[in-house]
Write a protein that holds these residues in place. Structure first.
Motif, PDB file in Angstrom:
ATOM      1  N   LEU A  15       0.820  -1.214   0.000  1.00  0.00           N
ATOM      2  CA  LEU A  15       0.000   0.000   0.000  1.00  0.00           C
ATOM      3  C   LEU A  15       0.849   1.258   0.000  1.00  0.00           C
ATOM      4  O   LEU A  15       0.439   2.286  -0.527  1.00  0.00           O
ATOM      5  CB  LEU A  15      -0.947   0.004   1.204  1.00  0.00           C
ATOM      6  N   PHE A  19      -8.120  -0.948  -6.203  1.00  0.00           N
ATOM      7  CA  PHE A  19      -7.986  -0.638  -4.774  1.00  0.00           C
ATOM      8  C   PHE A  19      -8.050   0.866  -4.541  1.00  0.00           C
ATOM      9  O   PHE A  19      -8.711   1.340  -3.601  1.00  0.00           O
ATOM     10  CB  PHE A  19      -6.683  -1.203  -4.216  1.00  0.00           C
ATOM     11  N   MET A  29      -9.657  -7.816  -1.654  1.00  0.00           N
ATOM     12  CA  MET A  29      -9.774  -6.544  -0.949  1.00  0.00           C
ATOM     13  C   MET A  29     -10.769  -6.795   0.180  1.00  0.00           C
ATOM     14  O   MET A  29     -11.738  -7.536  -0.007  1.00  0.00           O
ATOM     15  CB  MET A  29     -10.275  -5.440  -1.886  1.00  0.00           C
ATOM     16  N   SER A  59      -6.935 -12.561  -5.809  1.00  0.00           N
ATOM     17  CA  SER A  59      -6.497 -11.450  -4.967  1.00  0.00           C
ATOM     18  C   SER A  59      -7.718 -10.923  -4.211  1.00  0.00           C
ATOM     19  O   SER A  59      -8.851 -11.068  -4.675  1.00  0.00           O
ATOM     20  CB  SER A  59      -5.904 -10.323  -5.822  1.00  0.00           C
ATOM     21  N   HIS A 113      -3.707  -4.696  -9.420  1.00  0.00           N
ATOM     22  CA  HIS A 113      -4.976  -4.275  -8.831  1.00  0.00           C
ATOM     23  C   HIS A 113      -4.896  -2.958  -8.074  1.00  0.00           C
ATOM     24  O   HIS A 113      -5.770  -2.655  -7.261  1.00  0.00           O
ATOM     25  CB  HIS A 113      -5.490  -5.372  -7.896  1.00  0.00           C
ATOM     26  N   TYR A 137      -5.587  -4.889   1.393  1.00  0.00           N
ATOM     27  CA  TYR A 137      -5.343  -5.354   0.028  1.00  0.00           C
ATOM     28  C   TYR A 137      -4.438  -6.573   0.115  1.00  0.00           C
ATOM     29  O   TYR A 137      -3.326  -6.516   0.646  1.00  0.00           O
ATOM     30  CB  TYR A 137      -4.684  -4.232  -0.770  1.00  0.00           C
TER      31      TYR A 137
END
Ligand SMILES: [Ca+2]
Ligand SMILES: [Ca+2]
Ligand SMILES: [Ca+2]
Length: 328
Positions: A147, A318, A241, A239, A314, A305
């Motif tokens: 992040l 995000f 979130m 993946s 991604h 994430y």
């Protein structure tokens, strides 16, 4: 009487003499072996013969020495001739022809030498050393936490970050991409198409989720699932979130809450602070989660994430999720 006495004396003396004589003989007999075993007469004889023998040997030895001496002398003479006189005789004889040689010969051959060896050398290479571990490198930077490596910058200031705009197709450098007087963020949040006239198409790349208190946009192709205290949004590549809601028990703002929650007294670096739809958020130290305080500090929203791979595939979705998060 006197004669008798004299005769007696004679007898005694003669027997005395006889005794003495016997004693002498006995002594001789006893000592004889000693004399004979030692070098007495016999030894003397032997010595004499030895002396005559050694005389002969001396003669022989002398002869041998003379012969050997002669041989050595001859050898020395030969060696002297061979290595000293002969060479000195030969040298001048060698140098004579050289001196006589009339012409040094103009050396008619430069001979370009046909390069004798193209060096076929198979080179067996006796093991090229096991190489002392080519990389002591302490890893090229400890990899920016995910992040933290995301840029949430919003170049045109329309409320959508550049990465989010790139994902949905609006212009990151134009707040009003379709030029209808409404900026991209406002159109999207109200269900209008930022790329043209009308409402959002049914097949638009992102769709809204409207919860009881929370709403946000997520990619249409991802799968949203409600879980305890939040939502999990899964990409086709698995993946994830996640949006989670926690009660803010201390009622503190996000900075105080974070410091209290994780016992951090130091100031939070600016690069870990995100400005989004929910206000300011804090990215955790590991760059895995972002914390927002909502509802007058009654709740904390935690967004995380969890990519399958560590590429930036991604980051757009995000960023859009973060930008469009709302709490009512
Ligand atoms: Ca923007
Ligand atoms: Ca824009
Ligand atoms: Ca517009």
């Amino acid at each position: 009487m006197a004669t008798n006495i004299n005769e007696e004396i004679k007898k005694v003396s003669s027997s005395q003499k006889q005794k003495e004589k016997r004693l002498d003989e006995e002594i001789k007999v006893h000592s004889m072996p000693k004399n004979s075993s030692l070098s007495g007469v016999t030894y003397g004889n032997k010595t004499k013969t030895n002396k005559s023998k050694s005389g002969d040997e001396h003669k022989k030895t002398g002869l041998i020495i003379m012969v050997l001496g002669g041989i050595i002398l001859l050898s020395l003479v030969y060696l002297g001739y061979r290595y000293i006189i002969e060479p000195s005789l030969q040298e001048p004889s060698d140098s004579r022809p050289v001196a006589v040689e009339p012409e040094p010969e103009p050396e008619p051959e430069p001979e370009p030498e046909p390069e004798p060896e193209p060096e076929p050398e198979p080179e067996p290479e006796p093991e090229p050393e096991p190489e002392p571990e080519p990389e002591p490198e302490p890893e090229p930077e400890p990899e920016e936490p995910l992040l933290l490596s995301i840029s949430f910058s919003d170049s045109d200031g329309d409320g959508l970050s550049d990465l989010a705009e790139e994902f949905i197709g609006t212009d990151p450098n134009d707040p009003d991409t379709d030029g209808d007087g409404y900026d991209d963020f406002t159109e999207l949040m109200n269900g209008y198409n930022p790329l043209g006239p009308g409402e959002l198409p049914d097949d638009f790349i992102v769709r809204p989720y409207e919860g009881e208190n929370i709403s946000f946009f997520y990619p249409r192709e991802w799968n949203l699932e409600a879980i305890e205290s939040g939502w999990m949004i899964e990409a086709p590549d698995n993946s994830l979130m996640q949006v989670m809601q926690r009660v803010n028990e201390t009622g503190q703002n996000i900075f105080s809450w974070y410091s209290n929650e994780f016992s951090k007294s130091e100031a939070i670096p600016g690069r870990r602070v995100v400005s989004a739809g929910l206000g300011q958020g804090i990215i955790d130290e590991n760059g895995e989660m972002i914390y927002f305080s909502v509802d007058n500090n009654n709740y904390v929203i935690v967004v995380s994430y969890i990519p399958v791979t560590e590429d930036s595939e991604h980051f757009g979705p995000f960023s859009l999720l973060i930008d469009t998060l709302k709490y009512d």
